[in-house]
Design a protein around this motif. Structure first.
Motif, PDB file in Angstrom:
ATOM      1  N   MET A   5     -17.126 -81.630  19.619  1.00  0.00           N
ATOM      2  CA  MET A   5     -16.357 -80.421  19.849  1.00  0.00           C
ATOM      3  C   MET A   5     -16.508 -79.512  18.644  1.00  0.00           C
ATOM      4  O   MET A   5     -16.405 -79.940  17.514  1.00  0.00           O
ATOM      5  CB  MET A   5     -14.894 -80.785  20.066  1.00  0.00           C
ATOM      6  CG  MET A   5     -13.986 -79.595  20.126  1.00  0.00           C
ATOM      7  SD  MET A   5     -12.268 -80.113  20.296  1.00  0.00           S
ATOM      8  CE  MET A   5     -11.541 -78.533  20.494  1.00  0.00           C
ATOM      9  N   GLU A   6     -16.762 -78.261  18.894  1.00  0.00           N
ATOM     10  CA  GLU A   6     -16.849 -77.287  17.821  1.00  0.00           C
ATOM     11  C   GLU A   6     -15.532 -76.551  17.703  1.00  0.00           C
ATOM     12  O   GLU A   6     -14.920 -76.188  18.701  1.00  0.00           O
ATOM     13  CB  GLU A   6     -17.978 -76.296  18.093  1.00  0.00           C
ATOM     14  CG  GLU A   6     -19.345 -76.917  17.925  1.00  0.00           C
ATOM     15  CD  GLU A   6     -20.426 -75.859  17.915  1.00  0.00           C
ATOM     16  OE1 GLU A   6     -20.200 -74.760  17.383  1.00  0.00           O
ATOM     17  OE2 GLU A   6     -21.488 -76.152  18.450  1.00  0.00           O
ATOM     18  N   TRP A   7     -15.097 -76.335  16.471  1.00  0.00           N
ATOM     19  CA  TRP A   7     -13.852 -75.632  16.223  1.00  0.00           C
ATOM     20  C   TRP A   7     -14.135 -74.143  16.108  1.00  0.00           C
ATOM     21  O   TRP A   7     -15.163 -73.738  15.574  1.00  0.00           O
ATOM     22  CB  TRP A   7     -13.208 -76.149  14.940  1.00  0.00           C
ATOM     23  CG  TRP A   7     -12.774 -77.566  15.072  1.00  0.00           C
ATOM     24  CD1 TRP A   7     -13.485 -78.677  14.735  1.00  0.00           C
ATOM     25  CD2 TRP A   7     -11.548 -78.035  15.611  1.00  0.00           C
ATOM     26  NE1 TRP A   7     -12.774 -79.798  15.030  1.00  0.00           N
ATOM     27  CE2 TRP A   7     -11.576 -79.437  15.563  1.00  0.00           C
ATOM     28  CE3 TRP A   7     -10.424 -77.407  16.125  1.00  0.00           C
ATOM     29  CZ2 TRP A   7     -10.526 -80.223  16.010  1.00  0.00           C
ATOM     30  CZ3 TRP A   7      -9.373 -78.193  16.557  1.00  0.00           C
ATOM     31  CH2 TRP A   7      -9.435 -79.581  16.505  1.00  0.00           C
TER      32      TRP A   7
ATOM     33  N   LYS B 286     -14.335 -70.418  14.765  1.00  0.00           N
ATOM     34  CA  LYS B 286     -14.571 -69.934  13.406  1.00  0.00           C
ATOM     35  C   LYS B 286     -13.261 -69.540  12.720  1.00  0.00           C
ATOM     36  O   LYS B 286     -13.055 -69.844  11.543  1.00  0.00           O
ATOM     37  CB  LYS B 286     -15.525 -68.734  13.452  1.00  0.00           C
ATOM     38  CG  LYS B 286     -15.880 -68.187  12.109  1.00  0.00           C
ATOM     39  CD  LYS B 286     -16.809 -67.003  12.224  1.00  0.00           C
ATOM     40  CE  LYS B 286     -17.054 -66.394  10.850  1.00  0.00           C
ATOM     41  NZ  LYS B 286     -17.812 -65.175  10.919  1.00  0.00           N
ATOM     42  N   GLU B 287     -12.372 -68.908  13.450  1.00  0.00           N
ATOM     43  CA  GLU B 287     -11.096 -68.461  12.870  1.00  0.00           C
ATOM     44  C   GLU B 287     -10.272 -69.643  12.366  1.00  0.00           C
ATOM     45  O   GLU B 287      -9.657 -69.575  11.313  1.00  0.00           O
ATOM     46  CB  GLU B 287     -10.269 -67.655  13.887  1.00  0.00           C
ATOM     47  CG  GLU B 287     -10.900 -66.353  14.318  1.00  0.00           C
ATOM     48  CD  GLU B 287     -11.976 -66.525  15.398  1.00  0.00           C
ATOM     49  OE1 GLU B 287     -12.028 -67.590  16.058  1.00  0.00           O
ATOM     50  OE2 GLU B 287     -12.765 -65.592  15.566  1.00  0.00           O
ATOM     51  N   LEU B 288     -10.271 -70.727  13.119  1.00  0.00           N
ATOM     52  CA  LEU B 288      -9.528 -71.911  12.711  1.00  0.00           C
ATOM     53  C   LEU B 288     -10.133 -72.522  11.454  1.00  0.00           C
ATOM     54  O   LEU B 288      -9.418 -72.881  10.516  1.00  0.00           O
ATOM     55  CB  LEU B 288      -9.490 -72.940  13.837  1.00  0.00           C
ATOM     56  CG  LEU B 288      -8.760 -74.243  13.531  1.00  0.00           C
ATOM     57  CD1 LEU B 288      -7.287 -73.967  13.228  1.00  0.00           C
ATOM     58  CD2 LEU B 288      -8.879 -75.205  14.682  1.00  0.00           C
ATOM     59  N   LEU B 289     -11.443 -72.607  11.419  1.00  0.00           N
ATOM     60  CA  LEU B 289     -12.101 -73.160  10.244  1.00  0.00           C
ATOM     61  C   LEU B 289     -11.858 -72.300   9.010  1.00  0.00           C
ATOM     62  O   LEU B 289     -11.715 -72.825   7.905  1.00  0.00           O
ATOM     63  CB  LEU B 289     -13.599 -73.332  10.507  1.00  0.00           C
ATOM     64  CG  LEU B 289     -13.950 -74.390  11.548  1.00  0.00           C
ATOM     65  CD1 LEU B 289     -15.447 -74.389  11.821  1.00  0.00           C
ATOM     66  CD2 LEU B 289     -13.484 -75.769  11.105  1.00  0.00           C
ATOM     67  N   GLU B 290     -11.790 -70.983   9.194  1.00  0.00           N
ATOM     68  CA  GLU B 290     -11.499 -70.095   8.064  1.00  0.00           C
ATOM     69  C   GLU B 290     -10.099 -70.356   7.516  1.00  0.00           C
ATOM     70  O   GLU B 290      -9.887 -70.268   6.305  1.00  0.00           O
ATOM     71  CB  GLU B 290     -11.650 -68.636   8.485  1.00  0.00           C
ATOM     72  CG  GLU B 290     -13.098 -68.224   8.682  1.00  0.00           C
ATOM     73  CD  GLU B 290     -13.255 -66.820   9.257  1.00  0.00           C
ATOM     74  OE1 GLU B 290     -12.238 -66.173   9.567  1.00  0.00           O
ATOM     75  OE2 GLU B 290     -14.409 -66.390   9.392  1.00  0.00           O
TER      76      GLU B 290
ATOM     77  N   PRO C 179      -9.777 -80.407  10.288  1.00  0.00           N
ATOM     78  CA  PRO C 179      -9.401 -80.932  11.605  1.00  0.00           C
ATOM     79  C   PRO C 179     -10.098 -82.266  11.852  1.00  0.00           C
ATOM     80  O   PRO C 179     -11.216 -82.486  11.398  1.00  0.00           O
ATOM     81  CB  PRO C 179      -9.877 -79.859  12.573  1.00  0.00           C
ATOM     82  CG  PRO C 179     -10.727 -78.930  11.805  1.00  0.00           C
ATOM     83  CD  PRO C 179     -10.496 -79.164  10.347  1.00  0.00           C
ATOM     84  N   LYS C 180      -9.415 -83.164  12.555  1.00  0.00           N
ATOM     85  CA  LYS C 180     -10.002 -84.460  12.874  1.00  0.00           C
ATOM     86  C   LYS C 180     -11.119 -84.283  13.890  1.00  0.00           C
ATOM     87  O   LYS C 180     -11.031 -83.462  14.792  1.00  0.00           O
ATOM     88  CB  LYS C 180      -8.948 -85.398  13.447  1.00  0.00           C
ATOM     89  CG  LYS C 180      -7.952 -85.875  12.433  1.00  0.00           C
ATOM     90  CD  LYS C 180      -7.010 -86.890  13.055  1.00  0.00           C
ATOM     91  CE  LYS C 180      -6.035 -87.376  12.006  1.00  0.00           C
ATOM     92  NZ  LYS C 180      -5.122 -88.383  12.557  1.00  0.00           N
ATOM     93  N   VAL C 181     -12.152 -85.055  13.711  1.00  0.00           N
ATOM     94  CA  VAL C 181     -13.263 -85.057  14.654  1.00  0.00           C
ATOM     95  C   VAL C 181     -12.973 -86.136  15.688  1.00  0.00           C
ATOM     96  O   VAL C 181     -12.656 -87.274  15.338  1.00  0.00           O
ATOM     97  CB  VAL C 181     -14.599 -85.343  13.927  1.00  0.00           C
ATOM     98  CG1 VAL C 181     -15.737 -85.436  14.922  1.00  0.00           C
ATOM     99  CG2 VAL C 181     -14.866 -84.281  12.876  1.00  0.00           C
TER     100      VAL C 181
END
Length: 75
Positions: free
Chosen positions: A1-3, A5-9, A21-23
């Protein structure tokens, strides 16, 4: 699952140093799909199905293809 971009920022904020975030762990279906893709990629690269008496990589692809056939996922 890809997160997104806004969440990763958000996780780049210094206050959240080291928090990610947990994978999600791979499921059995994910692993079978991964093997199917590997075998298909090997066939596309080599122009044939893997054989039982090839090198180590080919033997591994042959074993994966055989297992997929036994599960009815390969014809």
């Amino acid at each position: 699952m890809e997160w997104p971009k806004e969440l990763l920022e958000l996780f780049d904020d210094p206050l959240l140093d080291g928090v990610r975030p947990k994978v999600a762990p791979l499921t059995g279906n994910d692993r079978m799909l991964q093997k199917l893709e590997e075998v298909n990629s090997w066939i596309a690269k080599n122009g044939r199905e893997p054989k039982k008496d090839g090198d180590l990589k080919e033997k591994m692809m042959f074993a994966a293809m055989t297992a997929l056939k036994e599960k009815g996922l390969w014809t």
